[in-house]
Scaffold this motif. Sequence first.
Motif, short mmCIF file in Angstrom:
data_model
loop_
_atom_site.label_atom_id
_atom_site.label_comp_id
_atom_site.label_asym_id
_atom_site.label_seq_id
_atom_site.Cartn_x
_atom_site.Cartn_y
_atom_site.Cartn_z
N TYR A 3 5.70 -3.87 9.45
CA TYR A 3 5.11 -3.88 10.79
C TYR A 3 4.13 -2.73 10.91
CZ TYR A 3 8.71 -7.25 11.92
OH TYR A 3 9.51 -8.37 11.92
N GLY A 4 2.93 -3.04 11.39
CA GLY A 4 1.89 -2.03 11.51
C GLY A 4 1.01 -2.00 10.27
N ASN A 5 -0.07 -1.23 10.35
CA ASN A 5 -1.04 -1.15 9.25
C ASN A 5 -1.32 0.30 8.89
OD1 ASN A 5 -1.85 -4.04 8.96
ND2 ASN A 5 -2.44 -3.77 11.10
N GLY A 6 -1.74 0.52 7.64
CA GLY A 6 -2.13 1.85 7.20
C GLY A 6 -1.01 2.85 7.33
N ALA A 7 -1.34 4.01 7.86
CA ALA A 7 -0.35 5.08 7.99
C ALA A 7 0.75 4.72 8.97
CB ALA A 7 -1.05 6.37 8.43
N GLU A 8 0.49 3.74 9.85
CA GLU A 8 1.48 3.35 10.85
C GLU A 8 2.44 2.28 10.33
OE1 GLU A 8 1.67 4.94 13.76
OE2 GLU A 8 0.03 6.17 12.98
N ALA A 9 2.19 1.75 9.14
CA ALA A 9 3.02 0.66 8.61
C ALA A 9 4.43 1.13 8.33
CB ALA A 9 2.39 0.10 7.34
N ARG A 10 5.41 0.28 8.68
CA ARG A 10 6.81 0.56 8.42
C ARG A 10 7.45 -0.68 7.79
NH1 ARG A 10 4.95 4.68 9.04
NH2 ARG A 10 5.48 6.39 10.47
N SER A 11 7.94 -0.52 6.56
CA SER A 11 8.63 -1.61 5.88
C SER A 11 10.08 -1.67 6.33
CB SER A 11 8.55 -1.42 4.36
OG SER A 11 7.19 -1.47 3.94
N LEU A 12 10.74 -2.79 6.08
CA LEU A 12 12.06 -3.02 6.64
C LEU A 12 13.13 -2.07 6.13
CD1 LEU A 12 12.22 -6.92 6.79
CD2 LEU A 12 11.99 -5.32 8.70
N GLY A 13 12.90 -1.40 5.00
CA GLY A 13 13.86 -0.41 4.52
C GLY A 13 13.71 0.94 5.20
N ASP A 14 12.70 1.10 6.04
CA ASP A 14 12.44 2.37 6.70
C ASP A 14 13.59 2.73 7.65
OD1 ASP A 14 11.19 4.11 9.01
OD2 ASP A 14 9.70 4.16 7.41
N PRO A 15 13.93 4.04 7.76
CA PRO A 15 15.03 4.44 8.65
C PRO A 15 14.85 4.01 10.10
CG PRO A 15 14.45 6.25 7.19
CD PRO A 15 13.42 5.18 6.96
N VAL A 16 13.60 3.76 10.55
CA VAL A 16 13.41 3.36 11.94
C VAL A 16 14.14 2.07 12.27
CG1 VAL A 16 11.29 2.01 11.57
CG2 VAL A 16 11.67 3.15 13.77
N PHE A 17 14.39 1.23 11.25
CA PHE A 17 15.02 -0.06 11.50
C PHE A 17 16.55 -0.02 11.36
CE2 PHE A 17 10.73 -1.27 9.85
CZ PHE A 17 10.24 -1.82 11.01
N GLU A 18 17.12 1.12 11.04
CA GLU A 18 18.57 1.17 10.80
C GLU A 18 19.38 0.66 11.99
OE1 GLU A 18 20.77 4.05 8.48
OE2 GLU A 18 18.90 5.14 8.13
N PRO A 19 19.05 1.01 13.24
CA PRO A 19 19.86 0.47 14.34
C PRO A 19 19.82 -1.06 14.41
CG PRO A 19 18.57 2.35 15.09
CD PRO A 19 18.06 2.00 13.71
N LEU A 20 18.67 -1.64 14.07
CA LEU A 20 18.57 -3.10 14.07
C LEU A 20 19.43 -3.70 12.97
CD1 LEU A 20 17.29 -5.76 15.02
CD2 LEU A 20 15.35 -5.27 13.49
N TRP A 21 19.35 -3.13 11.75
CA TRP A 21 20.18 -3.63 10.66
C TRP A 21 21.66 -3.46 10.97
CZ3 TRP A 21 18.29 -7.00 7.68
CH2 TRP A 21 16.97 -6.93 7.20
N ALA A 22 22.02 -2.35 11.61
CA ALA A 22 23.43 -2.12 11.94
C ALA A 22 23.95 -3.19 12.89
CB ALA A 22 23.60 -0.73 12.56
N GLU A 23 23.14 -3.58 13.88
CA GLU A 23 23.57 -4.63 14.81
C GLU A 23 23.63 -5.99 14.13
OE1 GLU A 23 24.76 -6.38 18.48
OE2 GLU A 23 24.92 -4.39 17.58
#
Length: 331
Positions: free
Chosen positions: A139-159
Amino acid sequence: MSSAPDSGRVDFHHHFLPSGEQATAMIRRLMVDTEWSSPDVSFPRWTPEISLSAMDSLGIRTAILSLPNDLEHALAPEQRRGFAREVNTGAARIVAEHPGRFGFFAHLPTPTDIDGALEELRYALDTLGADGVTLTNVYGNGAEARSLGDPVFEPLWAELDRRGALVFLHGEQTFGSNGAPSRFLPVPVSEVPNETYKAAADLVTSGRKRQFPNVRIILSHSGGSTPFLASRVAGLSPLLGCELTPEEIIADFRTFYFETALSGFETNLLALENFVPAGQILFGTDFPAIPRDTAAWYTGNVDRYCADRPELFGRLMHGNAERLLPRLSPR
């Protein structure tokens, strides 16, 4: 309303297109951005009746509807939430109006907005009865891109893990740095399969696949190049500091599910059967992103591959689907 065909296929890769000017503009923008346009590729028209007609001709009992994710990345966060709710309530209405013929994977607002994604996840699963969710690998492009393994998605994966949820994972649809090699190789042909592989590799090497083992993840398009490149990850990632051994990496790759959209071909199917148990291979078409005749060509390839193995045919067409989603079972 059509009656369900006898062959009982379950299509895990079947798109729908929300009505309305905003959604139509987003889809058109996607076609321009990916260069998926030529005299022979028109803007896809969609109604439930168009899908039902194609499903009946291909022997599909039930199609699980999904929408390419992050179409709305240019919208403000509050508008993304509203768009996702509109998509999901529309999909739930289609499911209710055609009993037994459709299910749907919930569309989430851009999940770097974790609060918005979790709110829509809960509403879609608990209130609307979604069969799971759809995610894109980045999600996002360039420096703002975040892949699904990124820590930002941990709460989503936990749910998702807490719920044992089903996730339909699609590769992103943006160009690599050099653009398309030719008009015959736009993003959906040349880039998306490798983005799907990158999603799988990211989830494995980041440890997310092992950290959240209850999430059941379906890789679109037979995982793209995953069966062929998993060993490359296993051999090289430990050299770069990945804490998993080559054997652990291969084992985690083998926990994904794979569906056959745009990859129903003997070579692909042989690779899948060698890589994962037959119980992890599902059927898909990618209709209406591709014409019915194209979907029929791939479907016919799968049928011929299974022609002398009726038990395998039954598992790939509907048996594995019924185990993943027991509500689909005629019993």
